[in-house]
Design an enzyme around this catalytic site. Structure first.
Site, mmCIF file in Angstrom:
data_model
loop_
_atom_site.group_PDB
_atom_site.id
_atom_site.type_symbol
_atom_site.label_atom_id
_atom_site.label_comp_id
_atom_site.label_asym_id
_atom_site.label_seq_id
_atom_site.Cartn_x
_atom_site.Cartn_y
_atom_site.Cartn_z
ATOM 1 N N ARG A 152 -47.734 -0.267 64.575
ATOM 2 C CA ARG A 152 -47.994 0.881 65.446
ATOM 3 C C ARG A 152 -47.589 2.191 64.763
ATOM 4 N NH1 ARG A 152 -45.227 0.903 71.345
ATOM 5 N NH2 ARG A 152 -43.460 1.973 70.424
ATOM 6 N N LYS A 186 -45.402 -2.834 76.629
ATOM 7 C CA LYS A 186 -45.201 -2.285 77.977
ATOM 8 C C LYS A 186 -46.204 -1.186 78.318
ATOM 9 C CE LYS A 186 -40.972 -0.777 77.475
ATOM 10 N NZ LYS A 186 -40.413 -1.247 76.209
HETATM 11 P P1 AMP Z 1 -40.035 4.413 74.758
HETATM 12 O O1 AMP Z 1 -41.254 5.277 74.638
HETATM 13 O O2 AMP Z 1 -39.841 3.855 76.133
HETATM 14 O O3 AMP Z 1 -39.957 3.371 73.670
HETATM 15 O O4 AMP Z 1 -38.776 5.372 74.512
HETATM 16 C C1 AMP Z 1 -38.581 6.044 73.284
HETATM 17 C C2 AMP Z 1 -37.151 6.544 73.193
HETATM 18 O O5 AMP Z 1 -36.885 7.456 74.268
HETATM 19 C C3 AMP Z 1 -36.064 5.479 73.329
HETATM 20 O O6 AMP Z 1 -35.790 4.832 72.110
HETATM 21 C C4 AMP Z 1 -34.887 6.311 73.812
HETATM 22 O O7 AMP Z 1 -34.323 7.068 72.751
HETATM 23 C C5 AMP Z 1 -35.557 7.313 74.751
HETATM 24 N N1 AMP Z 1 -35.627 6.806 76.143
HETATM 25 C C6 AMP Z 1 -36.748 6.564 76.883
HETATM 26 N N2 AMP Z 1 -36.433 6.117 78.102
HETATM 27 C C7 AMP Z 1 -35.074 6.076 78.156
HETATM 28 C C8 AMP Z 1 -34.136 5.669 79.138
HETATM 29 N N3 AMP Z 1 -34.539 5.213 80.344
HETATM 30 N N4 AMP Z 1 -32.817 5.743 78.831
HETATM 31 C C9 AMP Z 1 -32.392 6.197 77.638
HETATM 32 N N5 AMP Z 1 -33.220 6.577 76.653
HETATM 33 C C10 AMP Z 1 -34.562 6.521 76.895
#
Ligand code: AMP
Length: 189
Positions: free
Chosen positions: A127, A13
């Site tokens: 990663r 993403k």
């Molecule tokens: P990402 O970088 O999008 O993979 O997000 C890393 C971590 O941040 C996730 O595993 C969640 O713990 C938290 N996180 C990010 N976006 C959200 C969201 N929209 N809702 C809940 N937790 C989030």
């Protein structure tokens, strides 16, 4: 263009979002990046989010909605935005709809990267070697993030299909190949 990019952890993403945002000239808003920044700066939000993120669980809807509400009110979002990693639950999707109603606008499209689990796990472990992200470093945490995705986030496919704005893209292949599939889909939004 008010866009969302969706996909399980490791679907690519972030990479594709950066491309779409620069092509459309809209801000790329990653809630994960915002949370990591909050942790780095030692803010109250960061303190609340850190343990939850490290375990691979989702941060509470309340915290995330507050974060997004503040971000979306900023000037650079006036002509659109691309959310990456948000919404991640049905409550977040409802909250986003009502926030957008206040601005007399709505979601134009959700671009969803579809990738098999085994590919996700190996991509994330790979990663983790470079990213230094605690949540990319261990198979159990990765599996937990994937199961959070299927339990809480995957339902958003139906949510946005009902609004006729779900666009699925095969997320397997080289980065450039996936980008060109996204370009195809963008012409339909
Ligand atoms: P990402 O970088 O999008 O993979 O997000 C890393 C971590 O941040 C996730 O595993 C969640 O713990 C938290 N996180 C990010 N976006 C959200 C969201 N929209 N809702 C809940 N937790 C989030």
């Amino acid at each position: 263009m008010n866009l969302i990019i969706l996909g399980p952890p490791g679907a690519g993403k972030g990479t594709q979002a950066a491309f779409i945002a620069s092509e459309q000239n809209i801000p790329h808003i990653s809630t994960g990046d915002m949370l990591r920044e909050a942790i780095k700066n030692g803010t109250e939000l960061g303190l609340q989010a850190k343990a939850v993120m490290d375990a691979g669980n989702l941060v509470s809807d309340e915290l995330i909605i507050e974060l997004v509400k503040e971000r979306i009110s900023q000037d650079d979002c006036k002509n659109g935005f691309l959310f990456d990693g948000f919404p991640r639950t049905e409550s977040q999707a409802y909250a986003l709809d009502s926030l957008l109603e206040n601005f007399n606008t709505s979601i134009s499209g959700m671009i969803a990267l579809e990738v098999d689990d085994e590919i996700l796990i190996s991509r994330l472990l790979e990663r983790g070697k470079d990213s230094g992200r605690a949540d990319d470093s261990n198979r159990e945490i990765i599996e937990n993030r994937i199961s959070e995705y299927y339990n809480k986030t995957a339902i958003l496919k139906t949510y946005y299909q009902r609004k006729n704005c779900y666009y699925g893209v095969n997320g397997i292949g080289e980065i450039d190949e996936i980008t060109s599939r996204i370009i195809d889909v963008m012409s339909k939004i």
